[in-house]
Design a protein around this motif. Structure first.
Motif, mmCIF file in Angstrom:
data_model
loop_
_atom_site.group_PDB
_atom_site.id
_atom_site.type_symbol
_atom_site.label_atom_id
_atom_site.label_comp_id
_atom_site.label_asym_id
_atom_site.label_seq_id
_atom_site.Cartn_x
_atom_site.Cartn_y
_atom_site.Cartn_z
ATOM 1 N N THR A 228 3.405 2.911 -8.709
ATOM 2 C CA THR A 228 3.873 1.656 -8.101
ATOM 3 C C THR A 228 5.386 1.745 -7.868
ATOM 4 O OG1 THR A 228 4.481 0.501 -10.120
ATOM 5 C CG2 THR A 228 2.156 0.394 -9.491
ATOM 6 N N CYS A 229 5.912 0.747 -7.186
ATOM 7 C CA CYS A 229 7.353 0.720 -6.956
ATOM 8 C C CYS A 229 7.827 -0.728 -6.803
ATOM 9 C CB CYS A 229 7.718 1.504 -5.693
ATOM 10 S SG CYS A 229 7.016 0.793 -4.205
ATOM 11 N N THR B 237 3.192 -9.700 -5.727
ATOM 12 C CA THR B 237 3.905 -10.038 -6.955
ATOM 13 C C THR B 237 5.427 -10.039 -6.783
ATOM 14 O OG1 THR B 237 2.112 -8.905 -8.107
ATOM 15 C CG2 THR B 237 4.037 -9.504 -9.425
ATOM 16 N N ASP B 238 6.027 -11.236 -6.901
ATOM 17 C CA ASP B 238 7.491 -11.334 -6.866
ATOM 18 C C ASP B 238 8.058 -11.011 -8.250
ATOM 19 O OD1 ASP B 238 8.350 -12.542 -4.169
ATOM 20 O OD2 ASP B 238 6.650 -13.788 -4.749
ATOM 21 N N ALA C 1 12.207 -9.266 -3.137
ATOM 22 C CA ALA C 1 11.542 -8.023 -3.544
ATOM 23 C C ALA C 1 10.128 -8.337 -3.994
ATOM 24 C CB ALA C 1 12.310 -7.360 -4.699
ATOM 25 N N LYS C 2 9.288 -7.330 -3.979
ATOM 26 C CA LYS C 2 7.964 -7.393 -4.589
ATOM 27 C C LYS C 2 7.918 -6.269 -5.619
ATOM 28 C CE LYS C 2 5.978 -10.747 -2.089
ATOM 29 N NZ LYS C 2 5.404 -11.977 -2.681
ATOM 30 N N VAL C 3 7.348 -6.554 -6.795
ATOM 31 C CA VAL C 3 7.332 -5.536 -7.862
ATOM 32 C C VAL C 3 5.920 -4.991 -8.064
ATOM 33 C CG1 VAL C 3 9.339 -6.451 -9.093
ATOM 34 C CG2 VAL C 3 7.056 -7.319 -9.653
ATOM 35 N N SER C 4 5.849 -3.875 -8.779
ATOM 36 C CA SER C 4 4.567 -3.219 -9.105
ATOM 37 C C SER C 4 3.734 -2.948 -7.863
ATOM 38 C CB SER C 4 3.755 -4.073 -10.091
ATOM 39 O OG SER C 4 4.481 -4.369 -11.240
ATOM 40 N N GLN C 5 4.350 -2.472 -6.811
ATOM 41 C CA GLN C 5 3.645 -2.273 -5.540
ATOM 42 C C GLN C 5 2.902 -0.938 -5.514
ATOM 43 O OE1 GLN C 5 3.481 -4.822 -3.093
ATOM 44 N NE2 GLN C 5 4.078 -5.695 -5.053
#
Ligand SMILES: Cc1cc2nc3c(=O)[nH]c(=O)nc-3n(C[C@H](O)[C@H](O)[C@H](O)COP(=O)(O)OP(=O)(O)OC[C@H]3O[C@@H](n4cnc5c(N)ncnc54)[C@H](O)[C@@H]3O)c2cc1C
Length: 479
Positions: free
Chosen positions: A256-257, A148-149, A183-187
Motif C-alpha cells: 500500500t502507499c 481512506t483519508d 491524501a488517501k492512506v493505505s492505498q
C-alpha cells in the motif's frame, strides 16, 4: 481485453512519483513495487484464461463486449456471486491483493449514487460516470479505489481539523474542473494501476461540501506523489537476490502507499460528486457493503485456503499429520474458512437491485458485514493454528540460502530434515511466516474497515423490536 503482456507494456508509459524507504524509486525497477505490477499482470492473465471466463469477465451493457469483472457493474445476483468468486480465486492464486478490488467496489457504489443524483437533482454525474466507465472497459484499465483519508484527530469533523488536508477536499472550482488537495492512506496497489477513483471516507454533513467529492485521476497525474509502506518484508526483498526464498516469491505482501494530492486538477468529465453531502452516506454505505463481502469475506477465504494447505504440508513434512490434535486443528481451520465463505455467498444470494429501478445490484448488508467480522476474528485463529502446526521453525528457521553455503549446508540439511528433506520444510516454513508472522493479521483486521465499523452497522441494521416482540409473545409478557 488486455493480455498480461499488454498490461506490462502499458506500465512502461507511466511515470508515477514513488518514494519507498526514504528514496525515489522507479515502478518497474524496484523489487517491491514490481510485486504489485506482477500481481496485476497475473490478474490480467486470469481474465484472458478461458477456464476463468465466467468468474473473471462479464458482458458489459455499455460496450456489448465481455469486460474484466474488475470493471463490471453488477446486474444480477449471479454477478454478485461471481464477483465474490473472483476475490476468492485471485487470493488463492496471488496470496496477496487483487489490487483492482477496491476500485471495482468503488465503481459499483458510484454507479447507483450517480444514477440517483441525475434523477433527483438533474445533474450530469451518471452520464459522466458511464462515459468514464466505457473508457475503462474499452481500454481494460486497472483501477484502484481511494477511500481512506488520513483523518487527523479522529473525534473532529473534517472542517474542524487544524489541517484540512487530512481529508481530501476541493480548493478551487473553475469552468474546466476542480482542484483537490489532501491524501488517501493505505492505498493498495495504486502505484501499479492506470487509474484511481476517489470517494469520501465517510458521510459528510451540511457545511462539509468541499469534502464531499468523488473523482477519477490517471496514475501519476501532476501533483500526485505515492509514498509506499516499508516493512521488514520490503527490506528482505531488497537484500535477497533470489525471490524464491521470500515466502510469497512473486507477489509478496499486500503493498500500500500514501497517495498525496497536491493541488491536483480534475476536469469536470471526471468528477462524479461535488458538494452533494446528502449522497455521501449512501455512497460510502454501498461501497462498504460490497467491499465487506469481497475484500472482507471472499478474499480471506482464498487466503485461508493457502494457510490450510501450507499447514497440512508442514504437518506431513514433519510426520505429524495423522496426530488427532493436528487433524482437529486443520478441521477447525476448515470450519473458519467455510463459515466465512458461507457468509460471503449468503451476502451475494441475498443481494438485490439497489437503487430500485437502476438495474444495479448490491449484496446484503448484514451478511456482508458478518462475512468481514467472521474473517477478521477467524484470521487470528487461522494464524494461531497454522503457527502451531508449523512449529517454531515458522519463525526460527535459517535462510534457505544456507543450503547453498558449503560451510553450513550439511548442518542445515541434517538438522532441518524430518519426514521430508530440509528444502521443502524450509520453503513452507517461510511461506507460513508470511501469514503467521507477517502483515496479514492486522491487514485483515483493518482492511475493508476496522471491525468496530461493521459492529455499528450490524447493530443499527438489526430489528431488535421484532426480536423483543417474539420473546415477549412466547414468554407471555403483556406489552
Ligand atoms: C492491508 C490494507 C489495505 C488497505 N487498502 C485500502 C485501499 O486500497 N483503499 C483504501 O481507501 N483504504 C484501504 N485500506 C484502509 C482501511 O480501509 C482502513 O485501514 C480502515 O478503514 C481503518 O482506518 P484507519 O486505518 O485509519 O484506522 P483508525 O481510524 O486509525 O482506527 C484505529 C482504531 O480507532 C478506532 N476509531 C477510529 N475512529 C474512531 C472514532 N471516531 N471514534 C472511536 N473510535 C475510532 C477504530 O475503530 C480502530 O479501533 C487498507 C487497509 C489495510 C490494512
Amino acid at each position: 481485453m488486455k493480455t498480461a503482456a499488454e498490461y506490462l507494456e502499458s506500465m512502461k508509459n507511466l511515470n508515477p512519483r514513488i518514494f519507498l524507504g526514504g528514496r525515489e524509486v522507479k515502478l518497474l525497477e524496484n523489487p517491491t513495487t514490481l510485486t504489485v505490477v506482477r500481481a496485476n499482470a497475473r490478474v490480467y492473465e486470469l481474465s484472458t484464461d478461458p477456464r476463468y471466463r465466467e468468474i473473471m469477465t462479464a458482458l458489459s451493457p455499455y460496450t456489448g463486449e465481455r469486460v474484466s469483472r474488475c470493471l463490471h457493474i453488477a446486474q444480477s445476483v449471479r454477478d454478485l456471486e461471481m464477483r465474490a468468486e473472483m476475490a476468492l480465486l485471485t487470493s488463492q492464486v496471488l496470496g496477496t491483493c487483487n489490487y483492482r478490488c477496491v476500485g471495482a467496489d468503488v465503481l459499483n457504489a458510484l454507479a447507483g449514487v450517480t444514477w440517483e443524483m441525475d434523477r433527483e437533482l438533474g445533474t450530469d454525474y451518471h452520464r459522466r460516470f458511464t462515459s468514464y466507465l466505457r473508457y475503462l472497459q474499452e481500454n481494460d484499465l486497472a483501477v484502484s479505489g481511494a477511500v481512506t483519508d488520513p483523518k487527523g484527530e479522529r473525534t473532529k469533523r473534517p472542517a474542524q481539523q487544524d489541517d484540512p488536508d487530512v481529508y481530501v477536499h476541493v480548493v478551487e472550482k473553475n469552468a474546466d474542473g476542480i482542484v483537490v488537495r489532501g491524501a488517501k492512506v493505505s492505498q493498495s496497489g495504486a502505484i501499479g494501476c492506470h487509474e484511481t477513483v476517489v470517494i469520501p471516507t465517510m458521510a459528510m454533513r451540511p457545511g462539509e461540501e468541499d469534502f464531499a467529492v468523488a473523482f477519477a485521476v490517471p496514475n501519476g497525474a501532476p501533483g500526485i506523489t505515492y509514498i509506499c509502506q516499508y516493512t521488514p518484508f520490503t527490506a528482505e526483498r531488497e537484500l535477497i537476490p533470489d525471490v524464491k526464498y521470500l515466502g510469497n516469491p512473486l507477489y509478496g505482501q499486500r503493498e500500500t502507499c500514501i497517495m498525496v494530492f497536491e493541488n491536483v486538477f480534475v476536469p469536470w468529465e471526471r468528477v462524479f460528486l461535488c458538494g452533494e453531502t446528502q449522497y455521501t452516506g449512501r455512497l460510502i454505505a454501498r461501497f462498504a457493503k460490497t467491499h465487506r463481502m469481497n475484500c472482507g469475506g471472499a478474499c480471506k477465504v482464498g487466503f485461508a485456503d493457502l494457510m490450510i494447505g501450507a499447514a497440512q504440508l508442514a504437518a506431513e513434512y514433519a510426520g505429524v499429520s495423522k496426530a488427532p490434535h493436528i487433524v482437529e486443528k486443520i478441521t477447525e481451520m476448515i470450519r473458519i474458512r467455510e463459515t466465512c465463505y458461507a457468509c460471503t455467498i449468503a451476502a451475494a444470494y441475498k443481494g438485490k437491485e439497489e437503487p430500485a429501478g437502476s438495474g444495479f445490484y448490491q449484496p446484503d448488508d448484514i451478511f456482508g458485514n458478518v462475512a468481514k467480522l467472521a474473517a477478521a476474528d477467524g484470521f487470528w485463529d487461522l494464524m494461531k493454528w497454522a503457527a502451531d502446526i508449523g512449529g517454531g521453525m515458522v519463525v526460527t528457521a535459517p535462510s534457505e540460502l544456507e543450503l547453498e553455503n558449503p560451510q553450513t549446508s550439511n548442518y542445515v540439511r541434517k538438522f532441518m530434515r524430518a519426514t521430508a528433506p530440509a528444502e521443502p520444510r524450509l520453503r513452507i516454513a517461510k511461506f507460513l511466516q508470511n501469514w503467521c508472522a507477517g502483515l496479514h493479521g492486522a491487514g485483515t483486521w483493518h482492511g475493508a474497515g476496522s471491525p468496530q465499523a461493521q459492529k455499528l452497522t450490524l447493530y443499527a441494521l438489526t430489528d431488535l423490536e421484532s426480536k423483543k416482540k417474539m420473546a415477549r409473545e412466547l414468554a407471555g409478557i403483556e406489552e
